[in-house]
Design an enzyme around this catalytic site. Sequence first.
Site, PDB file in Angstrom:
ATOM      1  N   TYR A   1      -1.892  -6.227  -2.573  1.00 54.67           N
ATOM      2  CA  TYR A   1      -3.345  -6.007  -2.511  1.00 54.67           C
ATOM      3  C   TYR A   1      -4.079  -7.038  -3.386  1.00 54.67           C
ATOM      4  O   TYR A   1      -5.073  -7.639  -2.960  1.00 54.67           O
ATOM      5  CB  TYR A   1      -3.636  -4.582  -2.969  1.00 54.67           C
ATOM      6  CG  TYR A   1      -5.074  -4.164  -2.855  1.00 54.67           C
ATOM      7  CD1 TYR A   1      -5.695  -4.068  -1.612  1.00 54.67           C
ATOM      8  CD2 TYR A   1      -5.818  -3.854  -3.990  1.00 54.67           C
ATOM      9  CE1 TYR A   1      -7.016  -3.678  -1.508  1.00 54.67           C
ATOM     10  CE2 TYR A   1      -7.137  -3.450  -3.892  1.00 54.67           C
ATOM     11  CZ  TYR A   1      -7.731  -3.365  -2.656  1.00 54.67           C
ATOM     12  OH  TYR A   1      -9.036  -2.980  -2.546  1.00 54.67           O
TER      13      TYR A   1
ATOM     14  N   SER B   1     -12.198  -6.357  -5.183  1.00 61.49           N
ATOM     15  CA  SER B   1     -11.733  -5.251  -6.030  1.00 61.49           C
ATOM     16  C   SER B   1     -11.559  -5.814  -7.432  1.00 61.49           C
ATOM     17  O   SER B   1     -11.409  -7.041  -7.587  1.00 61.49           O
ATOM     18  CB  SER B   1     -10.386  -4.752  -5.486  1.00 61.49           C
ATOM     19  OG  SER B   1      -9.630  -4.140  -6.502  1.00 61.49           O
TER      20      SER B   1
HETATM   21  N1  LIG Z   1     -10.520   2.649  -2.474  1.00 61.14           N
HETATM   22  C1  LIG Z   1     -10.425   1.806  -3.489  1.00 61.14           C
HETATM   23  O1  LIG Z   1      -9.845   2.119  -4.548  1.00 61.14           O
HETATM   24  C2  LIG Z   1     -11.036   0.433  -3.391  1.00 61.14           C
HETATM   25  C3  LIG Z   1     -11.294  -0.260  -4.596  1.00 61.14           C
HETATM   26  C4  LIG Z   1     -11.830  -1.536  -4.521  1.00 61.14           C
HETATM   27  C5  LIG Z   1     -12.116  -2.105  -3.290  1.00 61.14           C
HETATM   28  N2  LIG Z   1     -11.853  -1.411  -2.126  1.00 61.14           N
HETATM   29  C6  LIG Z   1     -12.147  -2.083  -0.847  1.00 61.14           C
HETATM   30  O2  LIG Z   1     -13.157  -1.364  -0.184  1.00 61.14           O
HETATM   31  C7  LIG Z   1     -13.033  -1.537   1.228  1.00 61.14           C
HETATM   32  C8  LIG Z   1     -13.137  -0.188   1.922  1.00 61.14           C
HETATM   33  O3  LIG Z   1     -12.061   0.610   1.515  1.00 61.14           O
HETATM   34  P1  LIG Z   1     -12.114   2.207   1.417  1.00 61.14           P
HETATM   35  O4  LIG Z   1     -11.645   2.543   0.057  1.00 61.14           O
HETATM   36  O5  LIG Z   1     -13.404   2.718   1.907  1.00 61.14           O
HETATM   37  O6  LIG Z   1     -10.903   2.538   2.412  1.00 61.14           O
HETATM   38  P2  LIG Z   1     -10.833   3.452   3.729  1.00 61.14           P
HETATM   39  O7  LIG Z   1     -11.478   4.757   3.497  1.00 61.14           O
HETATM   40  O8  LIG Z   1      -9.397   3.408   4.108  1.00 61.14           O
HETATM   41  O9  LIG Z   1     -11.719   2.650   4.807  1.00 61.14           O
HETATM   42  C9  LIG Z   1     -11.298   1.413   5.327  1.00 61.14           C
HETATM   43  C10 LIG Z   1     -12.223   1.051   6.470  1.00 61.14           C
HETATM   44  O10 LIG Z   1     -11.793  -0.206   7.015  1.00 61.14           O
HETATM   45  C11 LIG Z   1     -11.645  -0.058   8.423  1.00 61.14           C
HETATM   46  N3  LIG Z   1     -10.623  -0.984   8.902  1.00 61.14           N
HETATM   47  C12 LIG Z   1      -9.369  -1.162   8.457  1.00 61.14           C
HETATM   48  N4  LIG Z   1      -8.741  -2.092   9.196  1.00 61.14           N
HETATM   49  C13 LIG Z   1      -9.628  -2.513  10.116  1.00 61.14           C
HETATM   50  C14 LIG Z   1      -9.580  -3.458  11.181  1.00 61.14           C
HETATM   51  N5  LIG Z   1      -8.473  -4.179  11.450  1.00 61.14           N
HETATM   52  N6  LIG Z   1     -10.685  -3.638  11.934  1.00 61.14           N
HETATM   53  C15 LIG Z   1     -11.800  -2.933  11.694  1.00 61.14           C
HETATM   54  N7  LIG Z   1     -11.911  -2.024  10.715  1.00 61.14           N
HETATM   55  C16 LIG Z   1     -10.832  -1.819   9.941  1.00 61.14           C
HETATM   56  C17 LIG Z   1     -11.272   1.414   8.621  1.00 61.14           C
HETATM   57  O11 LIG Z   1     -11.673   1.875   9.892  1.00 61.14           O
HETATM   58  P3  LIG Z   1     -10.695   2.099  11.144  1.00 61.14           P
HETATM   59  O12 LIG Z   1      -9.400   2.634  10.628  1.00 61.14           O
HETATM   60  O13 LIG Z   1     -11.482   3.049  11.986  1.00 61.14           O
HETATM   61  O14 LIG Z   1     -10.574   0.753  11.776  1.00 61.14           O
HETATM   62  C18 LIG Z   1     -12.179   2.064   7.581  1.00 61.14           C
HETATM   63  O15 LIG Z   1     -13.480   2.245   8.090  1.00 61.14           O
HETATM   64  C19 LIG Z   1     -11.675  -2.241   1.467  1.00 61.14           C
HETATM   65  O16 LIG Z   1     -11.916  -3.592   1.751  1.00 61.14           O
HETATM   66  C20 LIG Z   1     -10.970  -2.099   0.125  1.00 61.14           C
HETATM   67  O17 LIG Z   1     -10.089  -3.171  -0.137  1.00 61.14           O
HETATM   68  C21 LIG Z   1     -11.346  -0.149  -2.170  1.00 61.14           C
END
Ligand SMILES: NC(=O)c1ccc[n+]([C@@H]2O[C@H](COP(=O)([O-])OP(=O)(O)OC[C@H]3O[C@@H](n4cnc5c(N)ncnc54)[C@H](OP(=O)(O)O)[C@@H]3O)[C@@H](O)[C@H]2O)c1
Length: 295
Positions: free
Chosen positions: A164, A151
């Site tokens: 985070y 991020s």
């Molecule tokens: N949203 C933002 O602002 C942002 C910005 C920069 C980077 N990111 C990064 O992008 C990535 C995806 O985030 P997102 O924004 O798409 O969030 P999200 O919609 O909450 O999706 C998170 C995903 O991770 C899975 N997950 C969480 N814990 C897990 C575990 N223990 N084992 C397996 N799967 C797991 C969840 O699936 P289940 O719940 O089905 O397991 C879900 O598919 C993350 O690494 C986050 O740090 C996000």
Amino acid sequence: MSTKKENDMGAFADKVVLVTGASRGIGREVALAFARDGAHLILAARSADRLAQVENEIRELGSQALSVPTDVTSRDAVTALVDAATSRFGRIDVLVNNAGIGKVGPIETATFEDDVRQTLQASLFGMINVTQGVLPVLRLQGSGTIVNMSSVMGRKAFSRFGSYAIVMHAVSAFSDSLRQEVNGGNIRVSVIYPALTGSDMLREAAEAEMPPPFRHMTPLQPEAVARAVVSAAQHGKRRVVLPRTANMLLLGEAVSPRVGDLIAKALTFRPIAKLLGMSRGKTYHETISSRPNPV
Ligand SMILES: NC(=O)c1ccc[n+]([C@@H]2O[C@H](COP(=O)([O-])OP(=O)(O)OC[C@H]3O[C@@H](n4cnc5c(N)ncnc54)[C@H](OP(=O)(O)O)[C@@H]3O)[C@@H](O)[C@H]2O)c1
């Protein structure tokens, strides 16, 4: 909708891509984007139902998909995931380490330490588990690409995102070490640094809890992050920052934390955020409130 024939001509035609956190948000879009480029997908996350939906969407695009309900924090589950992937497809060309969680809250809150531990567990140790599980396959093949999701906060922390940011910095350092360790072979490592993205990750955080600059920021679309992931894998880019203008913040921080803090503070003022292309429409909470609540 593109057909299998069109997909066959994509940059990832018949390549095998494993995406963690593929059940929703960025990971789901990453899986769909690779499928549109002709890849076959292995989908990992904990929610079996949602994974099955994404699996169907990928099949409709003409690609093969295998969903393997997996908690990435469990070594046994990750071993089973890699076994299932190699039994079905015989290889893994691209691993996208995307699964993760995020919490918002000041360092002085009682839950801060727990927030750090939980985020480390899911976002860092999960990534380490999956990487250690998949690397022997890539080594045996003599090729492969690993794309790790960090991020912007993996290079510049913001207030209230301490837990985070600690973990995203760790993801960045892990990826840096890994890239140098596999250097010399045909294994590449990319890291993606997106700014705020419109997904469910921060749905539980009230708007007032967000750091001031984030309250009026327009989030990136998960589709845009997905396109950047595919492009990074295709071109072997070491580092991708999204949006590009966020590089100014990182440059300022590299010069001095004072300059970094000044830029972070300046983003609190909407006109400046607009000027930097970070406030162009709906805010994060307006974006996620227009989508159904996940069950
Ligand atoms: N949203 C933002 O602002 C942002 C910005 C920069 C980077 N990111 C990064 O992008 C990535 C995806 O985030 P997102 O924004 O798409 O969030 P999200 O919609 O909450 O999706 C998170 C995903 O991770 C899975 N997950 C969480 N814990 C897990 C575990 N223990 N084992 C397996 N799967 C797991 C969840 O699936 P289940 O719940 O089905 O397991 C879900 O598919 C993350 O690494 C986050 O740090 C996000």
